[in-house]
Scaffold this active site. Sequence first.
Site, PDB file in Angstrom:
ATOM      1  CD  GLU A  10      26.007  -6.459  19.638  1.00 18.76           C
ATOM      2  OE1 GLU A  10      26.166  -5.760  20.671  1.00 18.76           O
ATOM      3  OE2 GLU A  10      25.630  -7.632  19.670  1.00 18.76           O
TER       4      GLU A  10
ATOM      5  CE1 TYR B 263      26.972  -1.158  21.973  1.00 18.50           C
ATOM      6  CE2 TYR B 263      28.174  -3.224  22.205  1.00 18.50           C
ATOM      7  CZ  TYR B 263      27.085  -2.512  21.729  1.00 18.50           C
ATOM      8  OH  TYR B 263      26.116  -3.154  20.998  1.00 18.50           O
TER       9      TYR B 263
ATOM     10  NE  ARG C 131      25.981 -10.111  15.201  1.00 24.98           N
ATOM     11  CZ  ARG C 131      26.008  -9.876  16.524  1.00 24.98           C
ATOM     12  NH1 ARG C 131      25.496  -8.765  17.016  1.00 24.98           N
ATOM     13  NH2 ARG C 131      26.557 -10.743  17.346  1.00 24.98           N
TER      14      ARG C 131
HETATM   15  C1  FCB Z   1      26.182  -6.213  23.776  1.00 24.40           C
HETATM   16  C2  FCB Z   1      25.196  -7.302  23.458  1.00 24.40           C
HETATM   17  C3  FCB Z   1      23.918  -6.813  22.855  1.00 24.40           C
HETATM   18  C4  FCB Z   1      23.453  -5.512  23.481  1.00 24.40           C
HETATM   19  C5  FCB Z   1      24.575  -4.505  23.525  1.00 24.40           C
HETATM   20  C6  FCB Z   1      24.188  -3.165  24.103  1.00 24.40           C
HETATM   21  O1  FCB Z   1      27.040  -6.622  24.796  1.00 24.40           O
HETATM   22  O2  FCB Z   1      25.762  -8.234  22.575  1.00 24.40           O
HETATM   23  O3  FCB Z   1      22.970  -7.835  22.955  1.00 24.40           O
HETATM   24  O4  FCB Z   1      22.911  -5.756  24.713  1.00 24.40           O
HETATM   25  O5  FCB Z   1      25.636  -5.017  24.247  1.00 24.40           O
END
Ligand code: FCB
Length: 471
Positions: free
Chosen positions: A377, A313, A93
């Site tokens: 992510e 996250y 990606r």
């Molecule tokens: C997300 C972003 C990515 C990176 C991670 C830690 O918010 O999309 O670019 O900075 O956090």
Amino acid sequence: MNSTETAGAVATSAQQKLIASLPPDFRWGVATAAYQIEGAVAEDGRTPSIWDTFCEVPWAIDNNDTGDVACDHYHRMPDDIALVKELEADTYRFSVAWPRIQPGGRGPVNPAGMAFYDKLVDELLEKDIAPWLTLYHWDLPQQLEDAGGWPARDTAYRFADYAMLVFDKLNDRVRHWTTLNEPWCSAMHGYVHGVMAPGKRDFAAGMAAVHHLLLGHGLATARMREAAPHDTEFGITLNMGTADPATDSAHDRDAARSADGLGVRIYLDPLVHGQYPADVVEDLAARGVKLPVEDGDLKIISAPLDFLGVNYYFGQQYSGVGEDGRTEDDQGLPAQRTVPFGKPTTAMGWEILPGKFTELLTRLGRDYPGLPMVITENGSAFDDLADESGFVRDEDRAAYLASHIAAVAAARLAGADIRGYFAWSLLDNFEWAYGYAKRFGLIRVDYETQQRTIKQSGYFYRDTVRRVRGS
Ligand code: FCB
């Protein structure tokens, strides 16, 4: 050191069992973004983006770092793609830098800038790695910001034009297209909190940005889909977490509701259900703000999606009572603050909450059914210590991966339709306002020499992929 022998030990047996439930055709990727790795900001006709400008503001970025050189990926691309292959990821990606393709944000394509992505896609396909392309990962051409940026409606149309320039060139080889990465960050951090480019602090402008980002997504998706071969898939990536009330009090529950409204539902409700959530519209009205919706916009925004990209996250708990015991802030608006769960955190100060990941994914599957999800992510920053060879024995990051991949597997078992997982990030890189201080890579980058060294977490990821695939 080859850490294969230690990799299995990082995951608990319960996590290993969950991870083993993932299907052999589960998609495994690694993710990056243009401004965070490319460098070469003034080469081949690229013009400044809002991030180049923001980096010039004294102390906007830790250590006054900039993306001028970053990982120098623009000049090292084939070697970096060889590393993707070494990790045995099947998908890469990446994002395309708008100011390379269309300097200034308008007009014809810049062939020299496009050539870089053309080569990148060929390099990936040659190595049997699927390209997963993101059109916008925050690098708006500065000239478009000068013309009003995302709070201006015209930017949505400019985005759709730019999308078509990239699509025309690469749609013969790229099957997966993501319009936007994390519009929440563009709108809130960029135009409301002022901590990311372009660094504005204006709530109404931020809400206008939300609508125009979504409109840009819809306009671009419609045009690309019309021109697409049958097997092309379109989606959007949102960053989302959970919003729990800190206690069962009415104030705390309302604070959690409104946080979820601005964090999740203001995006997914129009995208999936074709309308903004009524409670969010009411919250905005109480602040004297109205989303700049015109006739037909919601139909454009709710054009069918093939996948939803989920960036996770952490989750948060909310209270509607301030530290001072008041339930209103200085502007007379309902108080809202986050209350930590008291769990260990990463170097970003983000609490490590894999269980909340499972909760988020099962909730998305329930509230927005029929929409396949891909984790675009997930990852962690820790204070890495490299030995003299550059190797990092990052058991903390490997453990984070183990618990979060297991969390994804648990959500699948509970019925959520999740098709893949992409680790953030392939390389240590320019972490926006934190500059180079925070390292998220599965691969260490020595910024003095640009040497790359796979970390223990990279080997753990490779071994996990191997096991699930049965290879
Ligand atoms: C997300 C972003 C990515 C990176 C991670 C830690 O918010 O999309 O670019 O900075 O956090």
